[in-house]
Design a protein around this motif. Structure first.
Motif, PDB file in Angstrom:
ATOM      1  N   LEU A   8       0.825  -1.203   0.000  1.00 42.15           N
ATOM      2  CA  LEU A   8       0.000   0.000   0.000  1.00 42.15           C
ATOM      3  C   LEU A   8       0.858   1.253   0.000  1.00 42.15           C
ATOM      4  CD1 LEU A   8      -2.870  -0.999   2.459  1.00 42.15           C
ATOM      5  CD2 LEU A   8      -2.784  -1.205  -0.038  1.00 42.15           C
ATOM      6  N   GLU A   9       2.019   1.186   0.669  1.00 36.84           N
ATOM      7  CA  GLU A   9       2.933   2.322   0.687  1.00 36.84           C
ATOM      8  C   GLU A   9       3.487   2.587  -0.703  1.00 36.84           C
ATOM      9  OE1 GLU A   9       2.396   0.665   4.615  1.00 36.84           O
ATOM     10  OE2 GLU A   9       3.063  -0.268   2.731  1.00 36.84           O
ATOM     11  N   ALA A  10       3.849   1.512  -1.424  1.00 31.75           N
ATOM     12  CA  ALA A  10       4.380   1.673  -2.779  1.00 31.75           C
ATOM     13  C   ALA A  10       3.321   2.237  -3.719  1.00 31.75           C
ATOM     14  CB  ALA A  10       4.887   0.326  -3.299  1.00 31.75           C
ATOM     15  N   HIS A 182       4.284   0.402 -13.339  1.00 34.04           N
ATOM     16  CA  HIS A 182       3.751  -0.948 -13.459  1.00 34.04           C
ATOM     17  C   HIS A 182       3.786  -1.599 -12.090  1.00 34.04           C
ATOM     18  CE1 HIS A 182       4.027  -5.340 -14.415  1.00 34.04           C
ATOM     19  NE2 HIS A 182       3.138  -5.001 -15.324  1.00 34.04           N
ATOM     20  N   VAL A 183       2.651  -2.169 -11.690  1.00 38.59           N
ATOM     21  CA  VAL A 183       2.598  -2.851 -10.396  1.00 38.59           C
ATOM     22  C   VAL A 183       2.054  -4.256 -10.581  1.00 38.59           C
ATOM     23  CG1 VAL A 183       2.249  -0.694  -9.146  1.00 38.59           C
ATOM     24  CG2 VAL A 183       0.264  -2.034  -9.831  1.00 38.59           C
ATOM     25  N   HIS A 184       2.479  -5.121  -9.668  1.00 43.06           N
ATOM     26  CA  HIS A 184       1.964  -6.493  -9.638  1.00 43.06           C
ATOM     27  C   HIS A 184       0.998  -6.629  -8.482  1.00 43.06           C
ATOM     28  CE1 HIS A 184       4.748  -8.129 -12.640  1.00 43.06           C
ATOM     29  NE2 HIS A 184       5.655  -7.331 -12.114  1.00 43.06           N
ATOM     30  N   GLY A 185       0.070  -7.548  -8.623  1.00 45.97           N
ATOM     31  CA  GLY A 185      -0.871  -7.785  -7.536  1.00 45.97           C
ATOM     32  C   GLY A 185      -1.897  -8.830  -7.888  1.00 45.97           C
ATOM     33  N   SER A 186      -1.967  -9.877  -7.089  1.00 51.98           N
ATOM     34  CA  SER A 186      -2.983 -10.902  -7.300  1.00 51.98           C
ATOM     35  C   SER A 186      -4.138 -10.751  -6.314  1.00 51.98           C
ATOM     36  CB  SER A 186      -2.365 -12.298  -7.163  1.00 51.98           C
ATOM     37  OG  SER A 186      -1.719 -12.435  -5.907  1.00 51.98           O
ATOM     38  N   SER A 187      -3.981  -9.896  -5.315  1.00 53.38           N
ATOM     39  CA  SER A 187      -5.042  -9.716  -4.322  1.00 53.38           C
ATOM     40  C   SER A 187      -5.947  -8.552  -4.729  1.00 53.38           C
ATOM     41  CB  SER A 187      -4.446  -9.431  -2.948  1.00 53.38           C
ATOM     42  OG  SER A 187      -3.946  -8.108  -2.874  1.00 53.38           O
ATOM     43  N   LEU A 194      -5.537   1.055  -5.731  1.00 59.15           N
ATOM     44  CA  LEU A 194      -5.308   1.866  -6.928  1.00 59.15           C
ATOM     45  C   LEU A 194      -6.550   2.671  -7.304  1.00 59.15           C
ATOM     46  CD1 LEU A 194      -3.328  -0.732  -9.057  1.00 59.15           C
ATOM     47  CD2 LEU A 194      -2.440   1.460  -8.266  1.00 59.15           C
ATOM     48  N   VAL A 195      -7.701   2.029  -7.309  1.00 59.81           N
ATOM     49  CA  VAL A 195      -8.942   2.706  -7.720  1.00 59.81           C
ATOM     50  C   VAL A 195      -9.334   3.777  -6.713  1.00 59.81           C
ATOM     51  CG1 VAL A 195     -11.411   2.371  -8.156  1.00 59.81           C
ATOM     52  CG2 VAL A 195      -9.760   0.723  -9.041  1.00 59.81           C
ATOM     53  N   GLU A 196      -9.083   3.532  -5.448  1.00 60.46           N
ATOM     54  CA  GLU A 196      -9.522   4.467  -4.408  1.00 60.46           C
ATOM     55  C   GLU A 196      -8.543   5.608  -4.163  1.00 60.46           C
ATOM     56  OE1 GLU A 196     -10.337   2.083  -0.963  1.00 60.46           O
ATOM     57  OE2 GLU A 196     -12.373   1.609  -1.649  1.00 60.46           O
TER      58      GLU A 196
END
Length: 495
Positions: A8-10, A182-187, A194-196
């Motif tokens: 979340l910090e990144a 570019h970010v990774h995320g499966s959760s 990102l949206v918020e």
């Protein structure tokens, strides 16, 4: 190689950096934006075999399909770059000051201005064309918006390789730092963060209804709601009109057997519903379509999650009352995941059962049999919004059924006659979108340069001196673009 979810910090840092980049990038000329996009296209076009090899390993798609998709992605970037530079998408409108009935009308000039940082969610079924450097990213860059891509976890390494290409192109063309991330995320937490984030001003998404609707809900629950352009799937109904079916039964069956099964049915425009009127020609069509499906070998799907969802939804659809399986892939092999399937049901079953309206993402379609064209019209009125609707019809079929044809048009974004919905051409006249639940905003297209307008908003300048106006609104028209001046479309300067 697994990639850890972004913290979340990144994400907070990335979004704030994109906001800072926005203030520089938004002021860059159309030519500089276009040059950046062309640099991405060149580097992607020249990408070595490692990129294709990685994509093949992650998606199970064949090399020929991936090469074709990469070529399409390069074309999207270059064609949208050209459209960006032409400037017609700015929709420049000018009404010079004048007197009307003794009232002085002020000088009014309107153009489009970029929204701000855009989050793009990579699609599972198109690792190039609808993902990291895909259409949403290209449209956002053309509009003057920095982009943050959340790579799809099903092809994370491919997404990272393409992201590196974009970053190299940004450095080559001296773009603002952080114009792309570019970010990774499966959760779900990564997508939600990102949206918020308050610095994010728009979202682009291609995928499932559940995923797209969730993004839309998050975006609308923000203190400052933002637009979400989600393309969420469709069953893309096909309507078989009697005269056409009588004249071309075999041709239509062969056409649709191929359309249902191409790329293991993993297209958002796959024809998941075929509607006809009870007749011997319809019986023959169902038999021939079933034969074509039976001859299609099953194949591995994009990733285990899609294969599992397909198997479950296929079984659910086939288990519904009054649904009969017509045919499935005859030549099964160990490890095969996508079993091509055709089912059939009477219109009464379809009309009374919402389960049959749901997309089965994969090589599946159901043929619904109507008693007559009146029942077909009733079925159309019960259908949800779609990306496409196809008519297999003669001119006489169309002329004799105007109300039915109009009702079909009203549920879809692309209205096809005597063709298949699969295969979406990248062109300015293409409409890839449709009424909810196919998309969250049917006014816009996710394919074609018109898609640039999704990431910009109109601003009217009233009474500004010429020297302070943006170039597209200045009297001399230094960009040489088409503008509507006093209700006349022209490229001429204002004298």
């Amino acid at each position: 190689m697994p990639y850890p979810d972004a913290s979340l910090e990144a994400i907070d840092t990335i979004c704030n950096n994109a906001w800072m980049a926005f203030h520089e990038f938004r002021l860059m000329s159309l030519k500089r934006r276009a040059d950046f996009m062309r640099a991405i296209a060149r580097r992607l076009d020249n990408a070595d075999a490692a990129l294709l090899k990685t994509a093949m390993e992650e998606t199970h798609l064949p090399e020929a399909r991936l090469r074709s998709e990469k070529t399409r992605t390069v074309f999207q970037l270059t064609s949208y770059a050209a459209a960006c530079e032409r400037g017609a998408w700015l929709d420049a409108r000018i009404d010079t000051t004048h007197t009307d009935k003794n009232t002085v009308i002020p000088d009014l000039r309107k153009t489009l201005t970029p929204l701000g940082p855009v989050v793009v969610f990579g699609a599972s079924n198109f690792p190039f064309a609808y993902s990291t450097a895909g259409g949403d990213t290209a449209c956002a860059f053309a509009a003057g918006c920095p982009v943050i891509v959340k790579g799809h976890p099903a092809h994370a390494a491919t997404s990272q390789m393409v992201a590196d290409i974009i970053l190299e192109a940004a450095r080559e063309t001296n773009m603002p730092e952080h114009v792309f991330a570019h970010v990774h995320g499966s959760s779900f937490e990564v997508g939600k963060a990102l949206v918020e984030h308050p610095r994010v001003k728009a979202v682009g998404f291609t995928g499932s209804f559940a995923g797209g609707k969730q993004l839309w809900d998050w975006a609308n629950a923000r203190p400052e709601p933002i637009p979400v352009f989600s393309e969420m799937g469709s069953i893309n109904p096909v309507f078989l009109f009697p005269e056409k079916l009588k004249n071309a039964t075999k041709e239509i069956a062969e056409m649709y057997a191929a359309s249902v099964t191409t790329s293991v049915g993993q297209f958002c425009t796959n024809p998941g519903l075929i509607v006809g009127v009870e007749s011997k020609e319809l019986d023959q069509f169902i038999e021939l379509l079933g034969e074509g499906i039976a001859q299609t070998p099953p194949a591995a799907m994009l990733h285990p999650g899609i294969a599992k969802a397909y198997a479950e939804k296929r079984q659910t659809a086939l288990s519904q009352q009054s649904v009969t399986e017509v045919a499935e892939s005859r030549n099964t092999s160990e490890g095969a995941q996508g079993i091509a399937t055709i089912a059939t049901a009477p219109a009464s079953a379809f009309l009374s059962n919402p389960v049959l309206h749901q997309e089965v993402f994969g090589p599946y379609s159901i043929v619904v049999r109507c008693a007559d064209l009146t029942e077909m019209h009733l079925l159309v009125l019960k259908l949800e919004g779609q990306l496409t609707a196809s008519l297999m019809a003669t001119e006489q079929d169309i002329l004799h059924n105007p109300a039915l044809v109009e009702s079909i048009k009203n549920i879809a974004g692309r209205f096809i006659m005597n063709g298949v919905p699969t295969g979406v051409t990248v062109a300015l006249s293409m409409q890839h979108g449709g009424p909810f639940p196919a998309t969250t905003d049917s006014r816009f297209s996710a394919v074609g340069a018109d898609g640039i307008k999704r990431f910009a908003r109109p601003v009217c300048y009233q009474g500004w001196p010429d020297s302070l106006l943006p170039d597209e609104l200045k009297n001399a028209n230094p960009l040489g673009i088409w503008r509507t001046v006093n209700d006349v479309l022209t490229r001429e300067a204002i004298q």
